[in-house]
Scaffold this active site. Structure first.
Site, PDB file in Angstrom:
ATOM      1  N   GLU A  54       1.007  -1.278   0.075  1.00 47.01           N
ATOM      2  CA  GLU A  54      -0.063  -0.335  -0.009  1.00 47.01           C
ATOM      3  C   GLU A  54       1.213   1.407  -0.343  1.00 47.01           C
ATOM      4  O   GLU A  54       0.407   2.353   0.059  1.00 47.01           O
ATOM      5  CB  GLU A  54      -0.862  -0.093   1.742  1.00 47.01           C
ATOM      6  CG  GLU A  54      -2.225   0.563   0.859  1.00 47.01           C
ATOM      7  CD  GLU A  54      -3.464   0.317   1.936  1.00 47.01           C
ATOM      8  OE1 GLU A  54      -2.921  -0.397   3.252  1.00 47.01           O
ATOM      9  OE2 GLU A  54      -4.608   0.654   1.331  1.00 47.01           O
ATOM     10  N   HIS A  62       6.870 -27.517  -1.371  1.00 44.17           N
ATOM     11  CA  HIS A  62       6.580 -28.123  -2.051  1.00 44.17           C
ATOM     12  C   HIS A  62       4.774 -27.766  -3.024  1.00 44.17           C
ATOM     13  O   HIS A  62       4.255 -28.153  -3.280  1.00 44.17           O
ATOM     14  CB  HIS A  62       5.929 -29.024  -1.391  1.00 44.17           C
ATOM     15  CG  HIS A  62       6.862 -29.816  -0.040  1.00 44.17           C
ATOM     16  ND1 HIS A  62       7.354 -31.039  -0.379  1.00 44.17           N
ATOM     17  CD2 HIS A  62       7.224 -29.814   0.749  1.00 44.17           C
ATOM     18  CE1 HIS A  62       8.693 -31.149   0.021  1.00 44.17           C
ATOM     19  NE2 HIS A  62       8.262 -30.153   1.298  1.00 44.17           N
ATOM     20  N   LYS A  77     -13.689   0.855  -3.790  1.00 43.81           N
ATOM     21  CA  LYS A  77     -15.308   1.923  -3.391  1.00 43.81           C
ATOM     22  C   LYS A  77     -16.321   2.144  -4.302  1.00 43.81           C
ATOM     23  O   LYS A  77     -17.590   2.301  -4.209  1.00 43.81           O
ATOM     24  CB  LYS A  77     -14.691   2.246  -1.807  1.00 43.81           C
ATOM     25  CG  LYS A  77     -13.132   1.068  -0.980  1.00 43.81           C
ATOM     26  CD  LYS A  77     -13.354   2.415   0.213  1.00 43.81           C
ATOM     27  CE  LYS A  77     -11.905   2.222   0.228  1.00 43.81           C
ATOM     28  NZ  LYS A  77     -11.878   3.123   1.715  1.00 43.81           N
TER      29      LYS A  77
HETATM   30  O1  PA5 Z   1      -2.776   1.848   5.964  1.00 42.53           O
HETATM   31  C1  PA5 Z   1      -4.252   2.192   5.636  1.00 42.53           C
HETATM   32  O2  PA5 Z   1      -4.251   3.361   6.101  1.00 42.53           O
HETATM   33  C2  PA5 Z   1      -5.197   1.062   5.295  1.00 42.53           C
HETATM   34  O3  PA5 Z   1      -4.938  -0.267   5.886  1.00 42.53           O
HETATM   35  C3  PA5 Z   1      -6.114   1.547   6.896  1.00 42.53           C
HETATM   36  O4  PA5 Z   1      -5.492   0.848   7.501  1.00 42.53           O
HETATM   37  C4  PA5 Z   1      -7.512   0.363   6.109  1.00 42.53           C
HETATM   38  O5  PA5 Z   1      -8.455   0.537   4.845  1.00 42.53           O
HETATM   39  C5  PA5 Z   1      -8.460   0.593   7.388  1.00 42.53           C
HETATM   40  O6  PA5 Z   1      -8.970   2.685   6.950  1.00 42.53           O
HETATM   41  P1  PA5 Z   1      -9.411   2.563   8.348  1.00 42.53           P
HETATM   42  O7  PA5 Z   1      -9.084   2.744  10.110  1.00 42.53           O
HETATM   43  O8  PA5 Z   1     -10.088   3.995   8.323  1.00 42.53           O
HETATM   44  O9  PA5 Z   1     -11.145   1.729   9.092  1.00 42.53           O
END
Ligand code: PA5
Length: 448
Positions: free
Chosen positions: A289, A310, A424
């Site tokens: 990410e 394996h 989304k």
């Molecule tokens: O690293 C990040 O920002 C994301 O993975 C968020 O943690 C994830 O999308 C969850 O978001 P939120 O805490 O707003 O529910």
């Protein structure tokens, strides 16, 4: 001194020392951008100080809340997705018993997770289990509006109220969210629910050393002081200019970028201890990410060895030569087991009688690394002496810092995630969310 070491000697056939040195200097210079808060995403650098940012009162509050949950709950459900649950799960599973659900220690609640998928089967099974157990839950969401945890929370909150009545249910909910905004903050304030704050300047995947990770880890019975101590030691080591040539975060960011430039576009993180599965999942999220944007980035993936030797072992040994491998190598197992002698010796294993299983595992690791290097896969080793709170604290901080440096070296912002919005948008259009009428019409047309 830190206990975590990095060894890149088995990558050197594939990238010259000179190129690595160039990257080393470049990466080292980027530390200043993080410290002076002048680089991309500079408003999300609060994680740098998390090892010592919480006051002793904050830590006591986390421990007091955890102890209350430990005293009245057989199960603690952590509701969250991505950075809001992976860090806690990584630490809890790394430190816990492999068969914790079958080996319930009366003092430690079982930690279960929800809100990280949209599976009706998963949620129904969870509710069925919760019918029979005393439980509490934490809803963890910075935005407070993420669909997956919000749906799970709706079900679990209703279940909790039905089971305990409204007043006791409130007593069994913890909200971890933004200090002032969002639906969860409103709920916590209105209904007088215990809450903890996710600092504004810390993004989800950099939040494990905040209450997001610390509360569930404390509920599970692990030592959060040692976790923070390990992270602090790593921070001091990384930020000490005298350690420049041995700085593991700089070395890791430099070798990754040097390999990427040579066409190694995929990194496989391998573990030889099943307990580290979620640590690798957390690492995948952190790097995936943070780096995968602007059409750039190393693809992070994970394997569990020797299990996956394996299956995926074939691909790694013989597939396209665009992979490099990073191994989390654990020096010492806290369990001693020796291969037993067998009179019949039908399996011809008596040559191993008396040998420890850990040493067989270590030899499998060395043998595999050499085979993969010979097959065209550069190898990096992250060496840790044992799996403990202190070492996990070091590892977490090391990976976070290295990830920020690596992303800066690539020229991307490590702290945003614009790409996660696309699915989304389509999902909300398909679900007919109010305000998305135009998009709903368009997407339905596409699917005709
Ligand atoms: O690293 C990040 O920002 C994301 O993975 C968020 O943690 C994830 O999308 C969850 O978001 P939120 O805490 O707003 O529910």
């Amino acid at each position: 001194m830190v206990k975590t070491k990095i060894d890149i000697s088995r990558a050197l056939t594939y990238v010259s020392r000179q190129v690595i040195n160039l990257y080393h200097t470049k990466v080292n210079d980027l530390i200043d951008q993080l410290i002076s808060k002048t680089g991309k995403g500079k408003e999300y650098l609060g994680w740098i100080d998390l090892p010592e940012r919480l006051s002793s009162e904050d830590i006591i509050r986390i421990k007091t809340t955890a102890n209350k949950i430990r005293s009245n709950s057989e199960i603690f459900v952590v509701i969250g997705i991505g950075g809001s649950y992976l860090g806690a799960r990584a630490v809890i599973e790394s430190l816990g018993h492999h068969f914790t659900h079958l080996n319930q220690d009366q003092n430690n609640p079982i930690i279960l997770y929800a809100g990280f998928n949209l599976s009706a089967g998963y949620l129904s099974d969870l509710l069925e289990i919760l019918d029979k157990k005393d439980y509490s839950l934490a809803i963890i969401s910075k935005s407070g509006t993420t669909t997956e945890p919000a749906i799970s929370f709706r079900f679990l909150k209703t279940h909790l109220i039905k089971k305990y009545g409204i007043s006791e249910a409130r007593n069994r909910i913890i909200a971890i969210t933004d200090s002032s905004n969002g639906a969860l903050r409103e709920l916590a304030d209105q209904e007088d629910i215990t809450s903890f704050v996710i600092p504004n300047d810390v993004g989800g995947r950099y939040s494990v050393l905040s209450p997001i990770g610390l509360l569930p880890i404390a509920v599970a019975g692990f030592n959060i002081d040692d976790l923070l101590k390990g992270a602090k030691a790593m921070k001091e080591f990384i930020l000490n200019p005298n350690n420049s040539s041995e700085n593991p975060a700089v070395i890791y960011a430099a070798i990754r970028n040097a390999l990427y430039k040579e066409g190694f576009t995929m990194e496989i993180m391998a573990n030889y201890e099943p307990k580290l599965y979620y640590l690798v999942e957390w690492w995948k999220q952190l790097f995936g990410e943070s780096e995968g944007k602007d059409n750039k980035g190393i693809f992070p993936s994970g394997v569990n060895f020797t299990t996956d030797l394996h299956s995926m072992g074939q691909y790694i040994q013989d597939g396209p030569r665009t992979i490099f491998e990073t191994v989390i190598s654990v020096e010492k197992s806290n369990k001693k087991l020796q291969v037993p002698f067998d009179d019949a010796n039908l399996d011809n294993l008596n040559y191993l009688a008396g040998e420890s299983v850990s040493s067989v595992n270590l030899k499998a690791e060395i043998a595999t690394s050499l085979a993969h290097v010979d097959g065209g896969v550069p190898n990096i080793r992250i060496c840790i002496p044992e799996i403990s709170e202190c070492v996990l604290g070091e590892l977490i901080y090391f990976f976070e810092f290295a990830c920020a440096l690596s992303a800066y070296t690539l020229g991307v912002n490590p702290f945003d995630q614009p790409g996660v919005e696309a699915y989304k948008k389509n999902m909300f259009a398909l679900l007919g969310r109010p305000g998305c009428e135009k998009e709903t019409k368009q997407i339905k047309k596409r699917l005709e």
